[in-house]
Design a protein around this motif. Sequence first.
Motif, PDB file in Angstrom:
ATOM      1  N   ASN A 173      31.837  21.725  13.393  1.00 41.67           N
ATOM      2  CA  ASN A 173      33.112  21.649  12.670  1.00 41.67           C
ATOM      3  C   ASN A 173      34.155  22.629  13.175  1.00 41.67           C
ATOM      4  O   ASN A 173      35.306  22.580  12.760  1.00 41.67           O
ATOM      5  CB  ASN A 173      32.866  21.899  11.181  1.00 41.67           C
ATOM      6  CG  ASN A 173      32.166  20.716  10.550  1.00 41.67           C
ATOM      7  OD1 ASN A 173      32.554  19.562  10.783  1.00 41.67           O
ATOM      8  ND2 ASN A 173      31.109  20.969   9.799  1.00 41.67           N
ATOM      9  N   THR A 174      33.752  23.555  14.080  1.00 42.73           N
ATOM     10  CA  THR A 174      34.700  24.555  14.569  1.00 42.73           C
ATOM     11  C   THR A 174      35.301  24.112  15.890  1.00 42.73           C
ATOM     12  O   THR A 174      34.578  23.826  16.841  1.00 42.73           O
ATOM     13  CB  THR A 174      33.982  25.914  14.782  1.00 42.73           C
ATOM     14  OG1 THR A 174      33.365  26.276  13.560  1.00 42.73           O
ATOM     15  CG2 THR A 174      34.962  26.995  15.214  1.00 42.73           C
ATOM     16  N   SER A 175      36.634  24.058  15.943  1.00 40.13           N
ATOM     17  CA  SER A 175      37.330  23.686  17.187  1.00 40.13           C
ATOM     18  C   SER A 175      38.028  24.921  17.755  1.00 40.13           C
ATOM     19  O   SER A 175      38.628  25.685  17.000  1.00 40.13           O
ATOM     20  CB  SER A 175      38.378  22.621  16.844  1.00 40.13           C
ATOM     21  OG  SER A 175      39.256  22.446  17.918  1.00 40.13           O
ATOM     22  N   ARG A 176      37.902  25.097  19.056  1.00 38.24           N
ATOM     23  CA  ARG A 176      38.626  26.191  19.719  1.00 38.24           C
ATOM     24  C   ARG A 176      39.448  25.629  20.868  1.00 38.24           C
ATOM     25  O   ARG A 176      39.040  24.653  21.516  1.00 38.24           O
ATOM     26  CB  ARG A 176      37.655  27.220  20.295  1.00 38.24           C
ATOM     27  CG  ARG A 176      36.821  27.924  19.257  1.00 38.24           C
ATOM     28  CD  ARG A 176      37.496  29.198  18.757  1.00 38.24           C
ATOM     29  NE  ARG A 176      36.662  29.877  17.805  1.00 38.24           N
ATOM     30  CZ  ARG A 176      36.933  30.004  16.501  1.00 38.24           C
ATOM     31  NH1 ARG A 176      38.037  29.523  15.989  1.00 38.24           N
ATOM     32  NH2 ARG A 176      36.099  30.637  15.706  1.00 38.24           N
ATOM     33  N   ALA A 177      40.578  26.285  21.136  1.00 38.89           N
ATOM     34  CA  ALA A 177      41.379  25.910  22.306  1.00 38.89           C
ATOM     35  C   ALA A 177      40.651  26.378  23.557  1.00 38.89           C
ATOM     36  O   ALA A 177      39.903  27.362  23.513  1.00 38.89           O
ATOM     37  CB  ALA A 177      42.754  26.568  22.217  1.00 38.89           C
TER      38      ALA A 177
END
Length: 259
Positions: free
Chosen positions: A167-171
Amino acid sequence: MNHEQIQALALVVDEAAQTATSISMLTASVPELDLEGAYDVQRASMALRSARGERVIGMKMGLTSVAKMKQMGVHNPIYGHLTDAMRVNDGAAIIKSEHCHPRVEPEIAFVLARELRGPVTAQQALEAVGGVYAALEIIDSRYRDFKFTLIDVVADNASSARFVIGNTSRAVDAVELGNLGMVMEINGQVREVGSSAAILEHPARSLAELANMLAERDEYLQAGQVVLAGAATAAVAVEVGDHVRLLIDTLGTVEFTVA
Ligand code: 0L1
Ligand code: MG
């Protein structure tokens, strides 16, 4: 290979995946099947899924580690298609009886913010990425005893079965994409430890390689699609009752259970 032969082989791998029934290698009975024909079979099997209402929502890269390429005696990775029916929510269950002999791999997933057409460099490929995620891929070769040639595994959609995205999105520029530590636990015990560096030395190279392989067929990746970049460690067999959890530096966790 003519259209009828490709269709017939697509029906074989599709039926095996639908019924979780192990089959003999296609190349045992059709030795003339080559790599291009195998990708034709893969696409024809995706068309069968589309006809049943499944939607292709992304792609996966396979055989992306030096160890796995050596094992198969090849120098290039392969790709497969991911559909909406293969996606499992973070924390949800996969059903073991829907698979022949499922194994899990720790992976990095990209979600594309815009379309990506090869030929591209790794840096150019990253410019199309909207977010980076922790992911688990459940592979399931439909071939008896997980034994196959490169051509067979390509025809079998690179063993794609299920995938889970965290569920965690990073650039891309917010993470050390080239060396993210990855720890995969099963039932609270550490089973595999690896680094994203094992994925073609850098997951961005895997994404670019995928775009470049698709460009050879005048195909491209679309905005919104998911790309699984490849496994960072060996795959591990899963059993009913297992709880699998992957922790990746700065990307957090992703998990599923086996029912
Ligand atoms: O995702 C993968 O790297 C697996 C590709 C196919 C080979 C296998 O099933 O082990
Ligand atoms: Mg994989």
